[in-house]
Design a protein around this motif. Structure first.
Motif, mmCIF file in Angstrom:
data_model
loop_
_atom_site.group_PDB
_atom_site.id
_atom_site.type_symbol
_atom_site.label_atom_id
_atom_site.label_comp_id
_atom_site.label_asym_id
_atom_site.label_seq_id
_atom_site.Cartn_x
_atom_site.Cartn_y
_atom_site.Cartn_z
ATOM 1 N N LEU A 14 8.100 70.719 7.354
ATOM 2 C CA LEU A 14 8.127 70.196 5.985
ATOM 3 C C LEU A 14 6.774 70.354 5.305
ATOM 4 C CD1 LEU A 14 10.209 66.963 6.609
ATOM 5 C CD2 LEU A 14 10.895 68.937 5.225
ATOM 6 N N ARG A 15 5.716 70.089 6.047
ATOM 7 C CA ARG A 15 4.365 70.228 5.508
ATOM 8 C C ARG A 15 4.109 71.682 5.114
ATOM 9 N NH1 ARG A 15 0.286 72.326 7.696
ATOM 10 N NH2 ARG A 15 1.001 72.149 9.847
ATOM 11 N N ALA A 16 4.489 72.606 5.979
ATOM 12 C CA ALA A 16 4.283 74.026 5.693
ATOM 13 C C ALA A 16 5.123 74.467 4.493
ATOM 14 C CB ALA A 16 4.628 74.856 6.927
ATOM 15 N N HIS A 17 6.351 73.978 4.423
ATOM 16 C CA HIS A 17 7.218 74.315 3.288
ATOM 17 C C HIS A 17 6.593 73.868 1.969
ATOM 18 C CE1 HIS A 17 10.852 75.057 0.985
ATOM 19 N NE2 HIS A 17 10.744 73.834 0.496
ATOM 20 N N ALA A 18 5.896 72.741 2.008
ATOM 21 C CA ALA A 18 5.243 72.222 0.808
ATOM 22 C C ALA A 18 3.914 72.923 0.532
ATOM 23 C CB ALA A 18 5.012 70.716 0.942
#
Length: 67
Positions: A14-18
């Motif tokens: 999720l962090r990478a997607h953001a």
């Protein structure tokens, strides 16, 4: 796979997607960088309050990118 590992993998994804670095997530969530790293590696099981802060930080980043 232990719950901590799945939670950490989910947080990292999720962090990478953001488009956030671990440091950016730590800063926005008000947590030490070592905590973010530990959660993502499955070494730390975060309390629900910290999970909520991580979620809010990621959501805020995604909203800003959508503007």
């Amino acid at each position: 796979m232990p719950v901590e590992s799945r939670a950490g993998a989910s947080l990292a994804a999720l962090r990478a997607h953001a488009g956030m670095s671990q440091q950016a997530l730590a800063d926005r969530a008000g947590a030490p960088l070592s905590t973010v790293v530990g959660v993502e590696q499955g070494a730390i099981e975060p309390p629900a309050s910290l999970v909520a802060r991580f979620a809010a930080a990621i959501a805020a980043q995604l909203r800003e990118e959508g503007e």
